[in-house]
Scaffold this motif. Structure first.
Motif: not given
Length: 261
Positions: A122-129, A214-226
């Protein structure tokens, strides 16, 4: 379905030479086994700090799920299905450890993984990640890794699928690497592969600071078309990422082993 989790070493230009002080090539340096049947993976609120070792790093990565096909006791093909994000937390300094697998996997709840997967069909392009990570410490949020650019990954998509078959079948025990095929044989030739595909480069802050309990780790994956990098950074700082379409947001706290639940 029986499963094996594997990680790729040095699949992002600049990461290996910076994080491991190892010479880089045009392809990843190798692979390592993380676990069998996802025993190390967690999408819970906590991951645990290793009981031994020091200089522990966050490693945000895209994670791909494959099915494995075998022929004559070797991997004939891997078929990719879904993608998500994860955290390949790594010990950089561990006395007596000669293999990178020892510094990469040390027990339950040691690797983060997001519970939601995106279908690759369903992804239009892997490049847009893209993905980015932050470490929250003492109320301050610090960008730990620069936004990942797919074109800076050495292998991704079909090229990575082809290479991983060659690596599983052909990697021999040498230096920091283990032979992989006997591990698959030991576990009855698992049908599923969970592949951590490699982490991007650290920011100056991320290079200078290692994880602490005690550290909180935040990881964010996103679609660069959006979303672009700046929009994601602002949404993170304003605490507006949760529940957004086209975003995968993984937040986990690093705790001492005895406090894991």
């Amino acid at each position: 379905m029986s499963s094996i989790t594997i990680g790729v070493i040095g699949n992002y230009f600049g990461h290996l030479s910076s994080a491991e002080n190892v010479h880089e090539s045009e392809v990843p340096s190798g692979i390592f086994v993380i676990d069998h049947n996802k025993s190390s993976l967690t999408h819970g609120n906590n991951t645990f700090y290793p009981a031994q070792g020091s200089k522990v790093d966050i490693e945000p990565e895209f994670v791909i799920q494959y099915t494995i096909q075998y022929e004559n006791n070797q991997v004939a093909k891997v078929i990719p299905h879904r993608i998500t994000i994860g955290n390949d937390v790594t010990i950089r300094s561990l006395e007596g450890a000669t293999k990178i697998s020892t510094r990469k996997s040390w027990g339950d709840n040691s690797k983060g993984i997001h519970p939601t997967w995106w279908s690759l069909n369903e992804l239009e392009s892997l490049e847009a990640l893209s993905l980015v990570s932050y470490i929250e410490r003492d109320g301050q949020k610090h960008m730990a890794t620069d936004p990942l650019k797919i074109d800076q990954m050495k292998l991704f998509g079909d090229a990575l699928s082809t290479w991983i078959v060659e690596a599983i079948n052909g990697q021999q025990e040498h230096g920091m690497f283990d032979q992989i095929l006997p591990v698959l044989a030991k576990h009855g030739y698992p049908e599923e592969l969970i592949l951590y595909t490699g982490a991007p480069n650290y920011t100056d802050w991320g290079q200078a600071n290692f994880l602490q309990p005690g550290d909180v780790m935040h990881i964010i994956g996103y679609k660069t078309d959006n979303f672009n990098d700046e929009q994601i950074d602002l949404l993170f700082k304003e605490n507006k990422l949760k529940g957004l379409d086209n975003v995968l947001y993984l937040t986990q706290k690093m705790v001492e082993p005895e406090l894991v639940y």
